[in-house]
Design an enzyme around this catalytic site. Structure first.
Site: not given
Ligand code: UDX
Ligand code: UDX
Length: 462
Positions: A40, A162, A275
């Site tokens: 990453r 966000l 989420c």
């Protein structure tokens, strides 16, 4: 003391873009994003960022090497920082007490232990990850008990609101910034130090400060409310299909009431993403833990309805295709959990594809941004066997390839490019009758029928 150096633990969908925006807006603050995942970090330092997010490349490019750094050297990053964001994952626990509902806080705890071990002087620790209420107490206790160099800490909560696909816009111009802290002189000073960072580009009246618990809880509640609106409209989509009403018309009529508002009323095959489900389950677990079973049950229904919506869509396909999809080719348009992202976490498409494969369909899947490897890994993680993935899953490079020789086509993600498909061409490529199942209500329904398709549109019917 003004903040001069920031570190963020976790270079994921939240940590990466958020820190890139802070660095872009505050040239005099050094921002280091640290993550234990070498691939990453290498990707963040390359031209091919690890996540797809419109506009993110330019934001990263404006600051990288100047005051934005990505590293696997977590210890040095912590040691050098005045303020540390904790943005490591908090997945739903898959084992033991609270399995399937509670948040797994082991990454948060190990981050806190490492911060305690490495830190000297005063540091501000900011919970960016979504966590259960009262996690700050645990973090504070771990920090206080494990600091060999006598460091002192203030713990803040600063949840991120966000949404993926619009992260850059949301970070540049958020509805609000929420900062929770302890109501002591030191707590207020820490809140003010973080508020001053955001105030470089966000109007002060949008920076909201609360106590720690309100801030922690507000994130869970905001996501629960948003998800609840989707489950509400999805429940009505089934009623619309049964009655001849059109769910988009109902949503428009209701949404024009300023008390209701128009957003988050788009019917779909169900919400996905890292989420919503996780946070509602977390809320449910909290309510159960505080002995509030009625509140827990109320929110549990939002997830139940969402699961039912995915299953209902698959059943619609199977029933319509004369009660069997065995050996039939079904073109799948879209695999990401929403448009403009390559993220597939909890994508409704995984559930739909898995169930169609269990019915022995042959799937031809196309998504503009999700890699073939991710699609295969997600299906395997959902329980589809390696043999079935090898024999019954084909990954296509465009919508037309997916439609070729297909009995049916299903739109599962609302990518803009699906809105402008060459429908006569699609029709010619498919077997007849040519069935379309529009799980996002994005195709022009009237044109579909005019072009000869047998079309089912979510919330509108056949
Ligand atoms: C974030 C928040 O952290 C999560 O709580 C919220 O609910 C959703 O958004 P996200 O950025 O989407 O998560 O997660 P992910 O993309 O998985 O990134 C987390 C990163 O933390 C990963 O890159 C992982 O390698 C890293 N990590 C995790 C560490 O560096 N150390 C750890 O101990 C654990
Ligand atoms: C969400 C919250 O919006 C964000 O504030 C929080 O920080 C993280 O969780 P995200 O999951 O990235 O963001 O995307 P979102 O736009 O909320 O979409 C979530 C899911 O709901 C997607 O699967 C989307 O397709 C679906 N959705 C959204 C609908 O089905 N209908 C709608 O009207 C809106």
């Amino acid at each position: 003391m003004p903040i001069k150096s920031i570190c963020c633990l976790g270079a994921g969908y939240v940590g990466g873009p958020t820190m890139a925006m802070i660095a872009a807006k505050c040239a005099d603050i050094q921002v280091t994003v640290a993550d234990m995942n070498e691939h990453r970090i290498a990707a963040w330092n390359s031209a091919a960022l690890p996540i797809y997010e419109p506009g993110l490349d330019a934001v990263v490019a404006s600051a990288i090497g100047r005051n934005l750094h990505f590293t696997t050297d977590i210890r040095s990053a912590i040691a050098a920082a005045d303020l540390i964001f904790v943005s490591v994952g908090t997945p739903t626990k898959s084992y033991g007490i609270g399995a399937g509902r509670a948040a797994d806080l082991r990454y948060i705890e190990s981050a806190a232990r490492l911060i305690a071990e490495v830190s000297e002087g005063n540091k501000i620790i900011v919970e960016k990850s979504t966590i259960p209420v009262k996690t700050a107490t645990a973090i504070k206790a771990i920090l206080a008990a494990n600091s060999p160099h006598g460091a002192t800490f203030q713990v803040l909560s600063n949840p991120e609101f966000l949404a993926e696909g619009t992260a850059v816009e949301d970070l540049e111009c958020p509805d609000r910034i929420l900062i929770g802290g302890e109501t002591t002189a030191e707590g207020n000073a820490a809140v003010e130090a973080l508020a001053a960072v955001y105030a470089r580009w966000i109007p002060r009246e949008r920076i909201l400060t609360t106590n720690l618990w309100s801030s922690e809880l507000s994130k869970l509640v905001a996501n629960a409310f948003l998800a609840q609106r989707i489950s509400s409209i999805n429940s009505i989509s089934a009623l619309c299909e049964a009655t001849g009403a059109d769910v988009d018309e109902v949503a428009r009529a209701c949404g024009m009431d300023s008390r209701i508002g128009p957003k988050f009323l788009k019917a779909s095959i169900g919400f996905g993403g890292s989420c919503f489900q996780k946070d509602i389950l977390n809320l449910v677990y909290l309510c159960d833990s505080f002995n509030l079973p009625h509140v827990a049950e109320y929110w549990r229904q939002v997830v139940h309805l969402n699961d039912w919506q995915k299953t209902r869509f698959v059943e619609k396909i199977v029933r319509t295709l004369y009660n069997t999809v065995n050996g039939k080719r079904i073109g799948i348009l879209g695999f990401a959990f929403k448009k403009d992202t390559n993220d597939t976490r909890e994508s409704a498409a995984i559930h739909v594809c898995r169930d169609l494969l269990l019915e022995r369909a042959h799937l031809a899947i196309y998504d503009p941004r999700v890699s073939p490897q991710t699609i295969r890994e997600d299906l395997a993680a959902a329980g589809v066997s390696a043999e079935i993935i090898a024999s019954n899953v084909e990954i296509c490079t465009d919508s037309y390839a997916a439609a070729t020789g297909a009995h049916a086509l299903a739109t599962l993600t609302e990518w803009d490019e699906f809105r402008t498909l060459d429908l006569p061409r699609i029709y010619d490529l498919m077997l007849k009758p040519a069935f379309i199942f529009d799980g996002r209500a994005i195709l022009p329904a009237d044109e579909l029928t005019a072009h000869g398709f047998d079309a089912f549109v979510i919330g509108r019917g056949l």
